[in-house]
Structures are given as structure tokens and as C-alpha cells.
Design a protein around this motif. Structure first.
Motif, PDB file in Angstrom:
ATOM      1  N   HIS A 224       0.858  -1.177   0.000  1.00 48.09           N
ATOM      2  CA  HIS A 224       0.000   0.000   0.000  1.00 48.09           C
ATOM      3  C   HIS A 224       0.897   1.231   0.000  1.00 48.09           C
ATOM      4  CE1 HIS A 224      -3.584  -2.450   1.096  1.00 48.09           C
ATOM      5  NE2 HIS A 224      -2.671  -3.163   1.742  1.00 48.09           N
ATOM      6  N   ALA A 225       0.719   2.124  -0.976  1.00 51.54           N
ATOM      7  CA  ALA A 225       1.595   3.285  -1.118  1.00 51.54           C
ATOM      8  C   ALA A 225       0.867   4.572  -0.760  1.00 51.54           C
ATOM      9  CB  ALA A 225       2.120   3.369  -2.549  1.00 51.54           C
ATOM     10  N   SER A 226       1.607   5.488  -0.110  1.00 57.36           N
ATOM     11  CA  SER A 226       1.064   6.786   0.273  1.00 57.36           C
ATOM     12  C   SER A 226       2.062   7.871  -0.088  1.00 57.36           C
ATOM     13  CB  SER A 226       0.787   6.832   1.781  1.00 57.36           C
ATOM     14  OG  SER A 226      -0.121   5.825   2.162  1.00 57.36           O
ATOM     15  N   GLY A 227       1.539   9.038  -0.457  1.00 58.39           N
ATOM     16  CA  GLY A 227       2.402  10.135  -0.894  1.00 58.39           C
ATOM     17  C   GLY A 227       2.638  11.188   0.162  1.00 58.39           C
ATOM     18  N   THR A 228       1.931  11.119   1.290  1.00 58.59           N
ATOM     19  CA  THR A 228       2.127  12.098   2.360  1.00 58.59           C
ATOM     20  C   THR A 228       2.245  11.373   3.693  1.00 58.59           C
ATOM     21  OG1 THR A 228      -0.218  12.402   2.896  1.00 58.59           O
ATOM     22  CG2 THR A 228       0.678  13.748   1.101  1.00 58.59           C
ATOM     23  N   GLY A 229       2.770  12.084   4.675  1.00 54.68           N
ATOM     24  CA  GLY A 229       2.917  11.498   5.994  1.00 54.68           C
ATOM     25  C   GLY A 229       1.589  11.143   6.632  1.00 54.68           C
ATOM     26  N   ALA A 230       0.614  12.044   6.514  1.00 53.49           N
ATOM     27  CA  ALA A 230      -0.697  11.799   7.121  1.00 53.49           C
ATOM     28  C   ALA A 230      -1.358  10.565   6.514  1.00 53.49           C
ATOM     29  CB  ALA A 230      -1.596  13.025   6.940  1.00 53.49           C
ATOM     30  N   GLU A 231      -1.288  10.440   5.165  1.00 52.99           N
ATOM     31  CA  GLU A 231      -1.861   9.264   4.505  1.00 52.99           C
ATOM     32  C   GLU A 231      -1.116   7.997   4.924  1.00 52.99           C
ATOM     33  OE1 GLU A 231      -1.514  10.134   0.405  1.00 52.99           O
ATOM     34  OE2 GLU A 231      -3.263  11.470   0.316  1.00 52.99           O
ATOM     35  N   GLY A 232       0.202   8.114   5.072  1.00 50.93           N
ATOM     36  CA  GLY A 232       0.992   6.960   5.466  1.00 50.93           C
ATOM     37  C   GLY A 232       0.646   6.463   6.853  1.00 50.93           C
ATOM     38  N   ILE A 233       0.452   7.383   7.783  1.00 55.23           N
ATOM     39  CA  ILE A 233       0.080   7.008   9.154  1.00 55.23           C
ATOM     40  C   ILE A 233      -1.236   6.239   9.141  1.00 55.23           C
ATOM     41  CG2 ILE A 233      -0.660   7.914  11.391  1.00 55.23           C
ATOM     42  CD1 ILE A 233       1.339  10.259  10.887  1.00 55.23           C
TER      43      ILE A 233
END
Length: 288
Positions: A46-55
Motif C-alpha cells: 500500500h503506497a502513500s504520498g504524504t505522511g498523514a496518509e501513510g500514518i
């Protein structure tokens, strides 16, 4: 292969269930590369482009491995690592173009388990991940990659079946526990507690503590602990000053969680200039 933020997770056919990874990276090309490496290694990614999305991705998917860029828009990687550590024991590999030692130490202090400088070699990243999985026997997973049976909650130290009491041996091998001065650790169940209260450790902290507990009063050098953290990736046996400092940072975090001050250690004693060993045992009745 391409993958953008918010897209469906990348998988391969016949991939083992339970192998989940999260990529937190704002550069789309690097994000796609990391996703491809992890997918080829058998992970649902699962990939995220921002820190908030990653958390939120870590919270939702409970990954075994998380790769984390430092230079993220909004929340930087250091703060992301700290927030993830508040609820997850995922193995965090921090990635950054910064190669100064202070950045490495800041990353480890924030909760990262490993630190890799960009540009990195895909084979090196995969080797580190595979070594980590071998070291920890895939906590929460069976050897085939499927979900493991739920662990039975451990009884408090001194508790005997049926509600009686019994003293605890320093090496309670039958139950799979190692015990010292009220500190207990179980390698198979990946559990740690102090005086009956669970202590949440990162994988690197757990690995260090396990090595010291297994060594008992034998001094374990920083070099040996650094190689332990690098797992099967340690092919040359060379240990740099940065590797030793990483051990010191992980050890400081471990002591903080155990409430074990350096000046008056209950659990881990520093042997200046050499390494670490278990502190003197308190007088107690040994369980037979």
C-alpha cells in the motif's frame, strides 16, 4: 509497473496472506520502485504520498514493513515515525538523501529500525527486509506466511495455574520465557513484560533485549549487537562507528521503555568500553 497514491494495493498471484507493506514516499518514481521491490518480495503493498496518509495506511493495514521517506510534504518523516510508533511495531526502514550521521541517529531515535541512504540499490533493500523477516520468524505469521494462531495471554510473574503462586526461574525454558528481576521476554510469542505489565518494543529493541537476556551475565559487545541487528545482511562482519551509535540509540530507547536508568540499572548493565550484560539478580526464590 506503476502505482499512484490511493490506488489499489499491488499484489502478485499466489502471494502469501499476511505479508503486508506500506510505502510512504512523495516522489512518484521512487514510490513505484519501492512498491515493485516489495511486491516482488511477496508483499501486498500500500503506497502513500504524504505522511498523514501513510500514518493512516499503517493504522488500517498493520504492515510488517514500512518504508518511510524523511522529506515529506506537511509532516516530515521523523514525526511520522514517532506517530506510527505510538500504535504500531511495524519494521520501519527510513529512506533519505541525507547521509549525515545526525540524520541517521535522529531517524533511529524517532523510532526507525533501519536507515538507508538514497540512491539505494534495490537488492540491498530487499536483502535487509528478508534478513529482518528471518531474524524475527515473521511475528504474527506462520512460516508459510499465513496468520498465526492467537497467542495465549501470559500469566503474571509468580502466578501459578489455578490461582496459586510460584517463583519464576531466570530461564523458564519450558514455557518459552526468559526472566530476570521481573522482566520477562518470550521469543516465540514476541512478548515482553515487566512486573506483569506489557512493554511495547520495536523489533530492533526486542532483538537487542533478547540477545542480552540470552547472554545472561556474559558481556555482549556493541559490535556483536550491531551484527545482530543487521541479521543475515551482515556478510562482512565490519561494524562502523555509525552502527555502534545505532545500537546506543536503540538501547537508550529500550531503557526508557523499561524505566531502567543507567546509573542504577535493574535489568541492563553497561560495561564501559565493551558492551552490555544483565544487571545483578535480586534475591528471590527460584521456581522449580
Amino acid at each position: 509497473m506503476s502505482m499512484t497514491t490511493g490506488s489499489s494495493p499491488t499484489t502478485l498471484p499466489n502471494q502469501p496472506a499476511g505479508r503486508v507493506a506500506v510505502v510512504i514516499e512523495d516522489d512518484a518514481d521512487i514510490r513505484n520502485l519501492l512498491s515493485a521491490i516489495l511486491t516482488q518480495a511477496g508483499f501486498t503493498c500500500h503506497a502513500s504520498g504524504t505522511g498523514a496518509e501513510g500514518i493512516e495506511a499503517v493504522r488500517s493495514h498493520q504492515p510488517i514493513v514500512t518504508t518511510l521517506d524523511i522529506s515529506l510534504p506537511g509532516i516530515d518523516g521523523f514525526e511520522v515515525a514517532r506517530q506510527i510508533r505510538a500504535f504500531s511495531s511495524t519494521y520501519i526502514i527510513m529512506l533519505s538523501a541525507r547521509d549525515e550521521e545526525i540524520d541517521t541517529l535522529m531517524g533511529l531515535d524517532a523510532g526507525a529500525d533501519d536507515y538507508l541512504t538514497k540512491p539505494f540499490r534495490p537488492r540491498e533493500l530487499r536483502a535487509r527486509i528478508e534478513a529482518m523477516l528471518r531474524r524475527y520468524h515473521l511475528p504474527g505469521l506462520t512460516e508459510s506466511g499465513g496468520p498465526a494462531p492467537a497467542a495465549v495471554p501470559a500469566a503474571a510473574p509468580g502466578a501459578a495455574p489455578g490461582g496459586g503462586t510460584a517463583a519464576v526461574d531466570d530461564h523458564d525454558d519450558e514455557a518459552g520465557w526468559l526472566e530476570h528481576n521481573g522482566l520477562r521476554i518470550n521469543e516465540e510469542m514476541w512478548l515482553c513484560d515487566v512486573d506483569g505489565s506489557t512493554v511495547e518494543l520495536t523489533r530492533s529493541e526486542f532483538d537487542l533485549l533478547l540477545a542480552i537476556m540470552q547472554g545472561a551475565r556474559r558481556v555482549i559487545s556493541k559490535d556483536a549487537l550491531a551484527l545482530e541487528l543487521r541479521g543475515d545482511y551482515a556478510t562482512t562482519g565490519y561494524v562502523s562507528d555509525s552502527d555502534k551509535r545505532a545500537v546506543e540509540v536503540h538501547m537508550a530507547n529500550l531503557r526508557r521503555k523499561l524505566n531502567d536508568p543507567v546509573g542504577a540499572p535493574r535489568f541492563i548493565e553497561t560495561v564501559r568500553g565493551v558492551g552490555y550484560r544483565l544487571a545483578d539478580a535480586r534475591r528471590s526464590t527460584a521456581r522449580r
